[in-house]
Design an enzyme around this catalytic site. Structure first.
Site, PDB file in Angstrom:
ATOM      1  N   HIS A 160       0.882  -1.164   0.000  1.00 39.62           N
ATOM      2  CA  HIS A 160       0.000   0.000   0.000  1.00 39.62           C
ATOM      3  C   HIS A 160       0.925   1.222   0.000  1.00 39.62           C
ATOM      4  CE1 HIS A 160      -2.357  -3.031   2.272  1.00 39.62           C
ATOM      5  NE2 HIS A 160      -3.420  -2.477   1.740  1.00 39.62           N
ATOM      6  N   ASP A 216       2.328   1.937   3.297  1.00 38.54           N
ATOM      7  CA  ASP A 216       3.266   0.953   3.878  1.00 38.54           C
ATOM      8  C   ASP A 216       4.693   1.385   3.617  1.00 38.54           C
ATOM      9  OD1 ASP A 216       0.994  -0.634   4.205  1.00 38.54           O
ATOM     10  OD2 ASP A 216       1.459  -1.933   2.488  1.00 38.54           O
ATOM     11  N   GLU A 225     -10.611  -6.655  -4.902  1.00 37.40           N
ATOM     12  CA  GLU A 225     -10.488  -7.756  -3.929  1.00 37.40           C
ATOM     13  C   GLU A 225     -11.756  -7.837  -3.078  1.00 37.40           C
ATOM     14  OE1 GLU A 225      -6.708  -7.888  -1.900  1.00 37.40           O
ATOM     15  OE2 GLU A 225      -7.661  -8.680  -0.101  1.00 37.40           O
ATOM     16  N   HIS A 236     -10.990 -14.225   2.946  1.00 32.80           N
ATOM     17  CA  HIS A 236     -12.183 -13.432   2.639  1.00 32.80           C
ATOM     18  C   HIS A 236     -13.300 -14.348   2.135  1.00 32.80           C
ATOM     19  CE1 HIS A 236      -9.635  -9.533   1.920  1.00 32.80           C
ATOM     20  NE2 HIS A 236      -9.467 -10.047   3.124  1.00 32.80           N
ATOM     21  N   ASP A 263      -4.792 -13.654  -3.113  1.00 34.72           N
ATOM     22  CA  ASP A 263      -4.155 -13.392  -1.830  1.00 34.72           C
ATOM     23  C   ASP A 263      -4.160 -14.707  -1.072  1.00 34.72           C
ATOM     24  OD1 ASP A 263      -3.390 -10.835  -2.279  1.00 34.72           O
ATOM     25  OD2 ASP A 263      -4.648  -9.907  -0.750  1.00 34.72           O
ATOM     26  N   ASP A 267      -5.816 -14.205   8.744  1.00 33.27           N
ATOM     27  CA  ASP A 267      -4.682 -14.022   7.827  1.00 33.27           C
ATOM     28  C   ASP A 267      -3.501 -14.920   8.169  1.00 33.27           C
ATOM     29  OD1 ASP A 267      -5.797 -12.150   6.109  1.00 33.27           O
ATOM     30  OD2 ASP A 267      -5.028 -10.418   7.198  1.00 33.27           O
TER      31      ASP A 267
HETATM   32  C1  XUL Z   1      -7.546  -6.819   4.050  1.00 26.45           C
HETATM   33  C2  XUL Z   1      -6.764  -7.156   2.856  1.00 26.45           C
HETATM   34  C3  XUL Z   1      -5.930  -6.071   2.289  1.00 26.45           C
HETATM   35  C4  XUL Z   1      -5.821  -6.082   0.800  1.00 26.45           C
HETATM   36  C5  XUL Z   1      -5.048  -4.914   0.256  1.00 26.45           C
HETATM   37  O1  XUL Z   1      -8.301  -7.854   4.549  1.00 26.45           O
HETATM   38  O2  XUL Z   1      -6.798  -8.276   2.397  1.00 26.45           O
HETATM   39  O3  XUL Z   1      -4.683  -6.149   2.896  1.00 26.45           O
HETATM   40  O4  XUL Z   1      -5.237  -7.240   0.342  1.00 26.45           O
HETATM   41  O5  XUL Z   1      -5.540  -3.697   0.643  1.00 26.45           O
HETATM   42 CO    CO Z   2      -5.809  -9.195   0.817  1.00 25.83          CO
END
Ligand code: XUL
Ligand code: CO
Length: 440
Positions: free
Chosen positions: A103, A106, A234, A273, A298, A311
């Site tokens: 990001h 970041d 996403e 997710h 992801d 995560d």
């Molecule tokens: C949050 C998430 C983020 C995105 C990028 O759950 O997955 O980190 O991947 O903004």
């Molecule tokens: Co993500």
């Protein structure tokens, strides 16, 4: 001698094969090994997530930072960002990973004004560019943090305040510029706060129209500057908002279709997710892929006993195999990759735990790739599936699919043919076959 942040790992992590006991070696991921027409590296396109792996400090709702991270020590924010960048590239090289994702906030700190923030970002982008050139590490995707700042507490692109929406647009413009400058292969939109808490204060239709406008402006800007990367959205159902507009793959695809945006976006599917949305990871991959819109992944996992976005690093080879079956079936991820949007646990406080975590994730997907490739080569499930749908290949099934018959003709046909005979779907047999490939 230059400062080192990972002294226990002197050289790049080697591949030692499945019988190795070395915790700092790959057991399955052998980057140059060919699997079908591509190498493992080309199939898997692994990426480190900057926010978790470089910035994560172990804090949770109940306690503060628990990690030892030398690169986060400098008190000046720009010095801290520069040291973090050094640590990042040392980590990427020693791990032998080809990509990273970030990001805007970041890699560079927010400044005292918007212009100051742009300057900070451009300075770090300049340094990152040199380091990418020196190491060969590439940017899989960039994105903007439109959820951390308090100004976005009521949404960014969907804020009820046009001034906030304009601020978000200006920030995304700069994040796209940074991504383009670094040769990013994709740009991701994750709408952390693009949703709502209560309809008592929310015009849902207005917010969705705003979001569509936001994306159209992004598409226009992409064209204007000639950014060749792929735009990705996403999906996520909740967290931080209660109702997020990009809840899951199907909802997001329908939004893109409704607002004439489908040609410009693909999806970045995240495992955790998917489970938060009440789906399996492979379901979300399959829905995106069926629409020709599976762009990137992801790669992480949740915990089915906990209802939030944990995560965790992916280690479940059953899941990675099912994921790789879908990815291989669509011919790979193209410009996308497998980004470890995952964090080590609060109790894994040593920076070297980042190696164990990534090695485990890379091996889990490498193994999933090998098993999925073997299953596809042997036509294990594809033959069964083709056979299961064979009644559509000819006769009445072919007539239905080509639109040659309607309800009247089907009624006549049924009166003549009578009751259908059913065949077993053989779920248990197929599950056993999958297991027999996994334990080889
Ligand atoms: C949050 C998430 C983020 C995105 C990028 O759950 O997955 O980190 O991947 O903004
Ligand atoms: Co993500």
């Amino acid at each position: 001698m230059a400062k080192t942040y990972f002294p226990k790992v002197q050289k790049a992590i080697p591949y030692e094969g499945k019988d190795s006991k070395n915790p700092f070696a790959f057991k399955y991921y052998n980057k140059e090994q060919r699997v079908g027409s591509k190498t493992m590296g080309e199939h898997l396109r692994f990426s480190v997530a900057y926010w978790h792996s470089l910035l994560g400090n172990g804090a949770d709702m109940f306690g503060g930072a628990s990690f030892e991270r030398d690169w986060r020590q400098p008190s000046d924010p720009m010095d801290r960002s520069k040291e973090t960048l050094d640590a990042a590239f040392e980590f990427f090289e020693k791990l032998g990973i080809d990509y990273y994702c970030f990001h805007d906030r970041d890699i560079a700190p927010e400044g005292s004004s918007f212009s100051h923030s742009i300057k900070n970002l451009q300075t770090i982008v300049g340094l990152a560019k040199q380091m990418q050139k020196a190491t060969g590490v590439k940017l899989l995707w960039g994105t903007a943090n439109l959820f951390g700042s308090p100004i976005y507490s009521q949404g960014a692109g969907t804020s009820p305040n046009a001034h906030v929406m304009a601020h978000a647009a200006a920030q995304v413009k700069n994040a796209i510029d940074a991504t383009k400058e670094l040769g990013g292969e994709n740009y991701v939109f994750w709408g952390g706060r693009e949703g709502y808490e209560t309809l008592l204060n929310t015009d849902l239709k207005h917010e969705q129209e705003q979001m569509a406008k936001f994306f159209h402006m992004a598409v226009d800007y992409k064209k204007k500057i000639g950014f060749k990367g792929q735009f990705l959205i996403e999906p996520k159902p909740c967290e931080p908002t209660k109702h997020q507009y990009d809840t899951d793959a199907a909802t997001t695809l329908s939004f893109l279709r409704e607002y004439d945006l489908l040609d410009h976006f693909k999806l970045n599917i995240e495992a955790n997710h998917a489970t938060l949305a009440g789906h399996t990871f492979e379901h979300e991959l399959a829905v995106a892929s069926a629409a020709g819109k599976l762009g990137s992944v992801d790669a992480n996992r949740g915990d089915l006993l906990l209802g939030w976005d944990t995560d965790q690093f992916p280690t479940d080879i059953y899941s990675t195999t099912l994921a790789m079956l879908i990815i291989l079936k669509q011919g790979g991820l193209g410009k996308g990759g497998l980004n470890f949007d995952a964090k080590v646990r609060r109790s894994s406080n040593d920076p070297h735990d980042l190696f164990h975590a990534h090695i485990g994730g890379m091996d889990a997907f490498a193994r999933g790739l090998l098993v999925a490739h073997a299953i596809i080569e042997d036509k294990v499930f594809s033959r069964f599936i083709a056979e299961r749908y064979r009644s559509f290949d000819s006769g009445i099934g072919a007539k239905i699919m080509s639109g040659k018959v309607g309800f009247r003709e089907l009624e006549q046909w049924i009166i003549k043919e009578g009751k259908p005979e059913l065949e077993s779907a053989r779920q248990e047999m197929l599950e056993n076959i999958l297991n027999s490939y996994l334990v080889r």
